[in-house]
Each structure stands twice: as C-alpha cells, then as structure tokens.
Design a protein around this motif. Sequence first.
Motif, PDB file in Angstrom:
ATOM      1  N   LYS A  24       0.803  -1.075   0.078  1.00 34.22           N
ATOM      2  CA  LYS A  24       0.218  -0.221  -0.186  1.00 34.22           C
ATOM      3  C   LYS A  24       0.706   1.303   0.098  1.00 34.22           C
ATOM      4  O   LYS A  24       0.614   2.277  -0.718  1.00 34.22           O
ATOM      5  CB  LYS A  24      -0.896  -0.074   1.165  1.00 34.22           C
ATOM      6  N   THR A  25       1.953   1.138   0.872  1.00 27.99           N
ATOM      7  CA  THR A  25       2.765   2.369   0.957  1.00 27.99           C
ATOM      8  C   THR A  25       3.606   2.486  -0.294  1.00 27.99           C
ATOM      9  O   THR A  25       3.532   3.709  -0.931  1.00 27.99           O
ATOM     10  CB  THR A  25       3.870   2.083   1.901  1.00 27.99           C
ATOM     11  N   LEU A  26       3.855   1.535  -1.060  1.00 29.53           N
ATOM     12  CA  LEU A  26       4.592   1.738  -2.437  1.00 29.53           C
ATOM     13  C   LEU A  26       3.814   2.299  -3.455  1.00 29.53           C
ATOM     14  O   LEU A  26       4.141   3.252  -4.156  1.00 29.53           O
ATOM     15  CB  LEU A  26       5.188   0.176  -2.828  1.00 29.53           C
TER      16      LEU A  26
ATOM     17  N   LEU B 174      -6.095   4.478  -0.676  1.00 22.55           N
ATOM     18  CA  LEU B 174      -5.126   3.729   0.179  1.00 22.55           C
ATOM     19  C   LEU B 174      -4.964   4.494   1.553  1.00 22.55           C
ATOM     20  O   LEU B 174      -4.471   3.764   2.248  1.00 22.55           O
ATOM     21  CB  LEU B 174      -3.943   3.896  -0.811  1.00 22.55           C
ATOM     22  N   TRP B 175      -4.794   5.966   1.238  1.00 26.59           N
ATOM     23  CA  TRP B 175      -4.608   6.504   2.650  1.00 26.59           C
ATOM     24  C   TRP B 175      -5.550   6.364   3.675  1.00 26.59           C
ATOM     25  O   TRP B 175      -5.507   6.424   5.118  1.00 26.59           O
ATOM     26  CB  TRP B 175      -4.501   7.999   2.414  1.00 26.59           C
ATOM     27  N   LYS B 176      -6.767   6.044   3.231  1.00 26.33           N
ATOM     28  CA  LYS B 176      -7.903   5.833   4.208  1.00 26.33           C
ATOM     29  C   LYS B 176      -7.636   4.373   4.904  1.00 26.33           C
ATOM     30  O   LYS B 176      -7.932   4.397   5.957  1.00 26.33           O
ATOM     31  CB  LYS B 176      -9.349   5.878   3.564  1.00 26.33           C
ATOM     32  N   SER B 177      -7.296   3.495   4.382  1.00 29.55           N
ATOM     33  CA  SER B 177      -7.043   2.157   4.905  1.00 29.55           C
ATOM     34  C   SER B 177      -5.649   1.888   5.419  1.00 29.55           C
ATOM     35  O   SER B 177      -5.065   2.560   5.431  1.00 29.55           O
ATOM     36  CB  SER B 177      -7.289   1.124   3.490  1.00 29.55           C
TER      37      SER B 177
END
Length: 129
Positions: A11-13, A126-129
């Motif tokens: 997710k970070t990538l 992505l930021w929300k999860s």
Amino acid sequence: MTTHKHNSKFKTLTAWVLQSLLALSLAYGGVMKLTIPIDQLAQMWPWVVQVPTIVVWGTAILDLLGAIGIVLPSLLCIKPQISRWAAFGILLLMLSAIVFHLVRGEATVIGFNIFMIVLTLILLRLWKS
C-alpha cells in the motif's frame, strides 16, 4: 503477521507511485503553461488562446501547488495530512477542468482529467485504509 506487513508495504509503495505520477503530471503541465509561449501551447491545447493569459498562468500555479502538495508534506513527514488536502484540491481542479471543457463542447479532451481523478481517488482510498 507477515501478510499484514507485506500488505502495508504494498500500500505504501502504491501510494508513493500514485503520488509521484500525479506530481509529475501536474508539474509537467504547470511548467509548460508557464514557460512555453501561448501560440505554441495552442498547437497542443487550443483553449489557451481563447482565455486570458492570467487564466493559463493561474492554472499553471494551481498545477504546481498540487504537485508540491501531494508529495512534499508526506516526503518530509511534516503535516502529511496536507497531502490529503492537496489531493482534494487536485480533485477540484480536475472537476473544474472537466466542467470548463464540457461547457465549451470539448468533451473529447477530458480523458486526462478523468484519469487524474481516478488516480487521486485510488490514492485517497489507500490513505484511508
């Protein structure tokens, strides 16, 4: 445990890839609008000769602010929530561009704006999860 860690790294990538794509696209457009003469820009974007130059420069500044805002706060770990606000600003900018083009009967040129909206929405998810 390792699956969660692997998923988090993915997710970070993915978020960084999306942030980079958004930033590069916005920065490229912003720099072009500020550095290329209007008559040359009009060969790519006919709308630029039909609006005041200040509008072209204004959108360029907004593009550059979006590019900086989507990456820099997260990169420097200084108020990373600012990157989320920049993402919402990018959404507004792209929606405004879509309305602008639709009002002018230029529906065929909104594909890029839609693409940028999709990337931004995925990033926000992505930021929300």
